[in-house]
Design a protein around this motif. Structure first.
Motif: not given
Length: 199
Positions: A109-112, A95-100, A74
């Protein structure tokens, strides 16, 4: 952690000083032991010197040796330097996890990202010719996250053979069913998926 075969930490040192590390943390249960998460860190003063690239290459070699087929990591959205490095090393955006994450009171946010391997056994006599074929050029362009080697053709042939074998089994079964139906004549009854019957 290092006593487990799918976990490892690689370190970079200069003048007896630890300047970078890369940890590969494999899954703990049978269904995810083939997969591992990657954590990378390089001191700011030593960034841009190829340390991260060397750590990644060592980790890739080790991962193939121990049978890890998937690497994931990530990166915070906005960290373009790290994101570009991971893409250069063959990782693909998943994908992208919002407000992780929350940094200094602000949500981030984080990129996976992920990278896949295909592990193969044995080498074929015509591997180099097959590897140079236009088919493989298209295949590799379509799946850039997969690391191929000369033996990929063996895996490919086995996969196609099994798929054709299953298709032939289904065809044979369908033909047998049709033959049975013809033998039964007009009085033959076929049960449908809901358990009812139709003439």
């Amino acid at each position: 952690m290092l006593s487990e075969p799918n976990k490892m930490i690689f370190v970079a040192e200069t003048e007896n000083k630890l300047v970078g590390f890369l940890a590969v943390i494999g899954g703990d249960v049978k269904r995810n032991r083939h997969s591992a998460n990657v954590v990378l860190g390089v001191l700011e003063d030593y960034q841009g010197q190829g340390i991260a690239t060397k750590l990644f290459n060592k980790a890739f070699e080790w991962a193939k040796e121990v049978g890890i087929l998937r690497l994931g990591l990530t990166v915070m959205k906005g960290n373009d330097k790290a994101f570009n490095l991971y893409r250069k090393m063959g990782f693909v955006l998943e994908g992208e996890r919002v407000q992780s994450l929350r940094v200094n009171g602000e949500f981030v946010n984080e990129y996976y990202l992920y990278k896949l391997y295909i592990m193969l056994i044995g080498a074929g006599p015509n591997a180099s010719t097959f590897w140079a074929s236009p088919f493989f050029a298209v295949l590799h362009a379509s799946y850039p996250s997969i690391c191929f080697d000369d033996n990929f053709r063996i895996f490919l042939f086995i996969r196609f053979f099994r798929r054709d074998e299953r298709a032939n089994d289904r065809t044979d079964k369908a033909e047998r069913n049709r033959d049975d139906a013809r033998v039964g004549g007009d009085d033959f009854v076929i049960a449908d998926k809901r358990g009812g019957a139709k003439a």
